[in-house]
Write a protein that holds these residues in place. Structure first.
Motif, PDB file in Angstrom:
ATOM      1  N   TRP A 103      30.175  -8.130 -20.214  1.00  0.00           N
ATOM      2  CA  TRP A 103      29.258  -7.553 -21.166  1.00  0.00           C
ATOM      3  C   TRP A 103      28.261  -6.245 -21.304  1.00  0.00           C
ATOM      4  CZ3 TRP A 103      32.617  -7.320 -24.732  1.00  0.00           C
ATOM      5  CH2 TRP A 103      33.721  -8.723 -24.523  1.00  0.00           C
ATOM      6  N   HIS A 104      27.936  -5.922 -19.664  1.00  0.00           N
ATOM      7  CA  HIS A 104      26.589  -4.926 -19.378  1.00  0.00           C
ATOM      8  C   HIS A 104      26.968  -4.179 -19.620  1.00  0.00           C
ATOM      9  CE1 HIS A 104      28.826  -3.287 -15.945  1.00  0.00           C
ATOM     10  NE2 HIS A 104      28.064  -2.639 -15.726  1.00  0.00           N
ATOM     11  N   LYS A 106      28.224  -3.444 -22.607  1.00  0.00           N
ATOM     12  CA  LYS A 106      28.558  -3.502 -24.789  1.00  0.00           C
ATOM     13  C   LYS A 106      27.907  -2.687 -25.394  1.00  0.00           C
ATOM     14  CE  LYS A 106      30.109  -7.747 -27.602  1.00  0.00           C
ATOM     15  NZ  LYS A 106      29.377  -6.750 -28.869  1.00  0.00           N
ATOM     16  N   ALA A 109      25.117  -6.360 -30.307  1.00  0.00           N
ATOM     17  CA  ALA A 109      24.845  -7.348 -28.970  1.00  0.00           C
ATOM     18  C   ALA A 109      25.801  -7.957 -28.894  1.00  0.00           C
ATOM     19  CB  ALA A 109      23.573  -7.658 -30.513  1.00  0.00           C
ATOM     20  N   PHE A 110      25.752  -9.406 -27.801  1.00  0.00           N
ATOM     21  CA  PHE A 110      26.606 -10.541 -27.491  1.00  0.00           C
ATOM     22  C   PHE A 110      26.380 -11.547 -28.038  1.00  0.00           C
ATOM     23  CE2 PHE A 110      27.136 -13.823 -24.818  1.00  0.00           C
ATOM     24  CZ  PHE A 110      28.271 -13.497 -24.047  1.00  0.00           C
ATOM     25  N   ALA A 115      23.353 -15.194 -25.014  1.00  0.00           N
ATOM     26  CA  ALA A 115      23.260 -14.140 -25.392  1.00  0.00           C
ATOM     27  C   ALA A 115      21.789 -13.395 -24.974  1.00  0.00           C
ATOM     28  CB  ALA A 115      23.625 -14.423 -27.165  1.00  0.00           C
ATOM     29  N   LYS A 116      20.664 -15.242 -25.282  1.00  0.00           N
ATOM     30  CA  LYS A 116      19.404 -13.902 -25.392  1.00  0.00           C
ATOM     31  C   LYS A 116      19.544 -13.229 -23.757  1.00  0.00           C
ATOM     32  CE  LYS A 116      14.275 -14.624 -25.121  1.00  0.00           C
ATOM     33  NZ  LYS A 116      13.406 -15.946 -25.041  1.00  0.00           N
ATOM     34  N   ASN A 119      22.191  -9.936 -23.514  1.00  0.00           N
ATOM     35  CA  ASN A 119      21.751  -9.272 -23.867  1.00  0.00           C
ATOM     36  C   ASN A 119      20.169  -8.578 -23.004  1.00  0.00           C
ATOM     37  OD1 ASN A 119      23.452  -8.016 -26.442  1.00  0.00           O
ATOM     38  ND2 ASN A 119      22.643 -10.770 -26.751  1.00  0.00           N
ATOM     39  N   ARG A 122      21.899  -6.170 -21.228  1.00  0.00           N
ATOM     40  CA  ARG A 122      22.758  -5.442 -21.361  1.00  0.00           C
ATOM     41  C   ARG A 122      22.420  -4.108 -21.758  1.00  0.00           C
ATOM     42  NH1 ARG A 122      23.579  -3.466 -26.510  1.00  0.00           N
ATOM     43  NH2 ARG A 122      22.420  -5.419 -27.541  1.00  0.00           N
ATOM     44  N   LYS A 123      21.062  -4.478 -22.557  1.00  0.00           N
ATOM     45  CA  LYS A 123      20.208  -3.429 -23.203  1.00  0.00           C
ATOM     46  C   LYS A 123      19.274  -3.194 -21.797  1.00  0.00           C
ATOM     47  CE  LYS A 123      17.050  -6.657 -25.912  1.00  0.00           C
ATOM     48  NZ  LYS A 123      16.979  -6.917 -26.629  1.00  0.00           N
ATOM     49  N   HIS A 136      15.887   1.197 -26.500  1.00  0.00           N
ATOM     50  CA  HIS A 136      16.125  -0.252 -26.894  1.00  0.00           C
ATOM     51  C   HIS A 136      14.309  -0.593 -27.149  1.00  0.00           C
ATOM     52  CE1 HIS A 136      20.604  -1.396 -27.257  1.00  0.00           C
ATOM     53  NE2 HIS A 136      20.381  -0.904 -26.016  1.00  0.00           N
TER      54      HIS A 136
END
Length: 185
Positions: A103-104, A106, A109-110, A115-116, A119, A122-123, A136
């Motif tokens: 999901w990097h 995405k 937000a995942f 999730a923290k 994300n 990811r961010k 971000h």
């Protein structure tokens, strides 16, 4: 201010696992990992479990481009990470590592487990991959400071070269393959 991370025990322990595959792009990829880790730790805060998982996952998050010569590199990257994790780091959560990698890119937000952590990675990757266009909430000055401390070393050009090489000279086809197979809503 975001502290640049220029060395991390997990990154340094697992980087040798991919050095030969990445070849001459190693320094550019290594610095990409450290810039992303710097941003991710900023978003994550004081979470040693999250940091270790992100550091491990970042070593492998793009590696499928080199190991499998594939622009749709998420699954190959996950497979390399899982082989190394199972053999050398069984204490790490396999599902979390897979989610960080998968999901990097995405866009939004995942919302799944951890999730923290997912994300934060990811961010952070979005900041570095976009050369600070997507930030971000990170100030442009902070992005510049991270890039000064951990030079880009032509990483965007490496990605464009790989897109062209892996699609037999057609970088448009390579870019389309990445956009359609790697980026997630």
């Amino acid at each position: 201010m975001i502290e640049p991370i220029v060395s991390d025990p997990a990154v340094e322990r697992y980087l040798p696992q991919i050095a030969d595959a990445v070849g001459t792009d190693f320094a550019a990829y290594r610095n990409h990992i450290y810039r992303v880790l710097s941003y991710a730790v900023h978003f994550l805060g004081d979470d040693p479990r999250g940091r270790e998982h992100i550091a491990f996952a970042l070593v492998f998050h793009d590696v499928g481009m080199w190991t499998d010569h594939e622009l749709a590199y998420l699954e190959p990257s996950e497979a390399v990470a899982e082989r190394v994790r199972a053999q050398h780091a069984p204490h790490l959560d396999a599902a979390l590592i897979a989610n960080i990698i998968h999901w990097h890119h995405k866009l939004f937000a995942f919302a799944g487990p951890d999730a923290k952590i997912v994300n934060a990675a990811r961010k952070a990757d979005w900041i570095d991959a976009s050369l600070g266009i997507v930030r971000h909430g990170v100030a442009r000055k902070q992005v510049a400071a991270i890039e000064e401390a951990i030079p880009v070393l032509g990483f965007p050009e490496v990605l464009m070269r790989l897109a062209k090489d892996l699609r037999h000279g057609n970088w448009v086809a390579g870019l389309w393959r990445v956009l359609s197979r790697v980026y997630k809503i």
